[in-house]
Every structure is written in C-alpha cells, then in structure tokens.
Write a protein that holds these residues in place. Sequence first.
Motif, PDB file in Angstrom:
ATOM      1  N   GLU A  28     -12.453  -0.739  -8.235  1.00  0.00           N
ATOM      2  CA  GLU A  28     -12.081  -1.851  -7.372  1.00  0.00           C
ATOM      3  C   GLU A  28     -11.620  -3.023  -8.217  1.00  0.00           C
ATOM      4  O   GLU A  28     -12.262  -3.407  -9.185  1.00  0.00           O
ATOM      5  CB  GLU A  28     -13.232  -2.302  -6.486  1.00  0.00           C
ATOM      6  CG  GLU A  28     -12.802  -3.420  -5.551  1.00  0.00           C
ATOM      7  CD  GLU A  28     -13.902  -3.973  -4.656  1.00  0.00           C
ATOM      8  OE1 GLU A  28     -13.580  -4.861  -3.856  1.00  0.00           O
ATOM      9  OE2 GLU A  28     -15.053  -3.536  -4.761  1.00  0.00           O
ATOM     10  N   SER A  71      -8.706  -7.011  -2.000  1.00  0.00           N
ATOM     11  CA  SER A  71      -9.370  -5.889  -2.645  1.00  0.00           C
ATOM     12  C   SER A  71      -8.381  -4.744  -2.809  1.00  0.00           C
ATOM     13  O   SER A  71      -7.695  -4.363  -1.865  1.00  0.00           O
ATOM     14  CB  SER A  71     -10.556  -5.428  -1.801  1.00  0.00           C
ATOM     15  OG  SER A  71     -11.088  -4.222  -2.337  1.00  0.00           O
ATOM     16  N   ILE A  72      -8.336  -4.213  -4.027  1.00  0.00           N
ATOM     17  CA  ILE A  72      -7.553  -3.020  -4.326  1.00  0.00           C
ATOM     18  C   ILE A  72      -8.550  -1.970  -4.771  1.00  0.00           C
ATOM     19  O   ILE A  72      -9.185  -2.115  -5.815  1.00  0.00           O
ATOM     20  CB  ILE A  72      -6.528  -3.279  -5.445  1.00  0.00           C
ATOM     21  CG1 ILE A  72      -5.570  -4.396  -5.066  1.00  0.00           C
ATOM     22  CG2 ILE A  72      -5.772  -1.989  -5.789  1.00  0.00           C
ATOM     23  CD1 ILE A  72      -4.689  -4.864  -6.208  1.00  0.00           C
ATOM     24  N   GLU A  73      -8.712  -0.936  -3.975  1.00  0.00           N
ATOM     25  CA  GLU A  73      -9.628   0.143  -4.324  1.00  0.00           C
ATOM     26  C   GLU A  73      -8.794   1.382  -4.642  1.00  0.00           C
ATOM     27  O   GLU A  73      -8.068   1.882  -3.792  1.00  0.00           O
ATOM     28  CB  GLU A  73     -10.597   0.436  -3.184  1.00  0.00           C
ATOM     29  CG  GLU A  73     -11.644   1.452  -3.574  1.00  0.00           C
ATOM     30  CD  GLU A  73     -12.623   1.747  -2.463  1.00  0.00           C
ATOM     31  OE1 GLU A  73     -13.814   1.739  -2.739  1.00  0.00           O
ATOM     32  OE2 GLU A  73     -12.176   1.982  -1.313  1.00  0.00           O
ATOM     33  N   HIS A  74      -8.883   1.822  -5.881  1.00  0.00           N
ATOM     34  CA  HIS A  74      -8.131   2.995  -6.338  1.00  0.00           C
ATOM     35  C   HIS A  74      -9.106   4.165  -6.431  1.00  0.00           C
ATOM     36  O   HIS A  74     -10.041   4.147  -7.234  1.00  0.00           O
ATOM     37  CB  HIS A  74      -7.505   2.723  -7.710  1.00  0.00           C
ATOM     38  CG  HIS A  74      -6.542   3.786  -8.111  1.00  0.00           C
ATOM     39  ND1 HIS A  74      -5.239   3.506  -8.425  1.00  0.00           N
ATOM     40  CD2 HIS A  74      -6.672   5.124  -8.234  1.00  0.00           C
ATOM     41  CE1 HIS A  74      -4.621   4.635  -8.740  1.00  0.00           C
ATOM     42  NE2 HIS A  74      -5.483   5.627  -8.629  1.00  0.00           N
ATOM     43  N   LEU A 125       2.413   1.641  -3.548  1.00  0.00           N
ATOM     44  CA  LEU A 125       1.420   2.077  -4.532  1.00  0.00           C
ATOM     45  C   LEU A 125       1.015   3.531  -4.299  1.00  0.00           C
ATOM     46  O   LEU A 125       0.941   4.320  -5.253  1.00  0.00           O
ATOM     47  CB  LEU A 125       0.189   1.170  -4.482  1.00  0.00           C
ATOM     48  CG  LEU A 125       0.423  -0.289  -4.896  1.00  0.00           C
ATOM     49  CD1 LEU A 125      -0.812  -1.129  -4.597  1.00  0.00           C
ATOM     50  CD2 LEU A 125       0.836  -0.393  -6.357  1.00  0.00           C
ATOM     51  N   ALA A 178       0.831  -1.204   0.000  1.00  0.00           N
ATOM     52  CA  ALA A 178       0.000   0.000   0.000  1.00  0.00           C
ATOM     53  C   ALA A 178       0.868   1.258   0.000  1.00  0.00           C
ATOM     54  O   ALA A 178       0.584   2.221  -0.740  1.00  0.00           O
ATOM     55  CB  ALA A 178      -0.933  -0.004   1.208  1.00  0.00           C
ATOM     56  N   VAL A 196      -4.732   4.558  -2.997  1.00  0.00           N
ATOM     57  CA  VAL A 196      -5.145   3.152  -3.008  1.00  0.00           C
ATOM     58  C   VAL A 196      -5.419   2.688  -1.588  1.00  0.00           C
ATOM     59  O   VAL A 196      -4.706   3.062  -0.656  1.00  0.00           O
ATOM     60  CB  VAL A 196      -4.020   2.273  -3.617  1.00  0.00           C
ATOM     61  CG1 VAL A 196      -4.364   0.802  -3.543  1.00  0.00           C
ATOM     62  CG2 VAL A 196      -3.744   2.691  -5.035  1.00  0.00           C
ATOM     63  N   TYR A 248      -1.715  -2.975 -11.880  1.00  0.00           N
ATOM     64  CA  TYR A 248      -1.797  -3.790 -10.662  1.00  0.00           C
ATOM     65  C   TYR A 248      -1.464  -5.249 -10.928  1.00  0.00           C
ATOM     66  O   TYR A 248      -0.779  -5.894 -10.145  1.00  0.00           O
ATOM     67  CB  TYR A 248      -3.176  -3.653 -10.007  1.00  0.00           C
ATOM     68  CG  TYR A 248      -3.379  -2.302  -9.386  1.00  0.00           C
ATOM     69  CD1 TYR A 248      -2.455  -1.786  -8.479  1.00  0.00           C
ATOM     70  CD2 TYR A 248      -4.476  -1.526  -9.706  1.00  0.00           C
ATOM     71  CE1 TYR A 248      -2.619  -0.537  -7.915  1.00  0.00           C
ATOM     72  CE2 TYR A 248      -4.658  -0.276  -9.139  1.00  0.00           C
ATOM     73  CZ  TYR A 248      -3.725   0.216  -8.245  1.00  0.00           C
ATOM     74  OH  TYR A 248      -3.892   1.448  -7.687  1.00  0.00           O
ATOM     75  N   LEU A 276      -5.966  -1.074   0.288  1.00  0.00           N
ATOM     76  CA  LEU A 276      -5.925  -2.531   0.159  1.00  0.00           C
ATOM     77  C   LEU A 276      -6.664  -3.141   1.338  1.00  0.00           C
ATOM     78  O   LEU A 276      -6.542  -2.658   2.466  1.00  0.00           O
ATOM     79  CB  LEU A 276      -4.481  -3.034   0.162  1.00  0.00           C
ATOM     80  CG  LEU A 276      -3.538  -2.453  -0.892  1.00  0.00           C
ATOM     81  CD1 LEU A 276      -2.152  -3.063  -0.739  1.00  0.00           C
ATOM     82  CD2 LEU A 276      -4.075  -2.689  -2.286  1.00  0.00           C
TER      83      LEU A 276
END
Length: 154
Positions: free
Chosen positions: A147, A94-97, A72, A69, A84, A121, A86
């Motif tokens: 996501e 889950s990766i939420e940008h 990124l 995290a 981001v 990613y 995580l």
Amino acid sequence: MQDEHTATLLDYYTRHQTSVQWRGFLTALAEEFETQIDTSQLRVLMSRIGVRFAARHPAGECTTLDDLAAFLNNIWSGLDWGFVRLAERDDYLSIEHCCAPLAAFGERAAPWASAFLEGAYQHWLHELGAGSLALQEYQSANAHAYEFRLLKAP
C-alpha cells in the motif's frame, strides 16, 4: 475458513508466479545487493528503477481515478504483475498493489524491493500533476499487497 483458504491460494500464487528460470537468479542478485548496499540505498536504487520503468509507459490522459486505475491495471496485467486498487480517502489517495512478483527476490528483500513500485507510482502521479505531493509506503492489511498513500496537501 475461507480466509485461510484464500491466504493459502495467495501464498501459492506468490511463490509460483515468477518463472522457475528467474527465481534462483533473483534471490542471488538480492543477496549480492544486500552484501554491497545498505537498505536505504537499495530503496533509492529500486525507486530509480521504478521511475525508469514508468517513464517507458507514459500515463497519457488519465483525468479520473477510474482512468488511472484502468491505465495501471492494463500495465501490470500485461506483465503478469498483479493488479491495483485505488481508493480516495479523506486525507490521502490509497494505492494498493496486489500480487506483485517481488517475492521472487526472497524474504530478506522485503524492506527494499517494494521501492520499485513506489518509484513507478511516484513518477506516474507526478506526470499527472501530483507535483510535490509525497507518496509513502504503508503496511498493508493484506499480506499479498503493497500500500502506498499519496498524502493530500494540508
């Protein structure tokens, strides 16, 4: 009321994040792409661009989710590309940008522009040992976020 206020602020930020000098160009570029290439091919193209981008920013020694995290967020923050979050779930990562400036391509580009992030990613996760695990985009509950989920092996 605060949710509506927050949404208004995020809408404003999304519209104004990209420099005025690029907005018209990026919208025209996206429109031309769409006249020449179908959506699935545009997703592949944007994913490949994301991979090239990520390859120029090696992940290095990320051994924990906190390390990843931080890495990124350092990349994206340095480029004014949002942030981001995580979250490790029972069966996926889950990766939420949030607040990526992809809206500069225009609303019609929404089905394919996010593939840039997906490609980036996927590259970083593969680089860090995720191997054959698949990264997939999901509809985020947050209108200003993308996501992606790295599904754990069965």
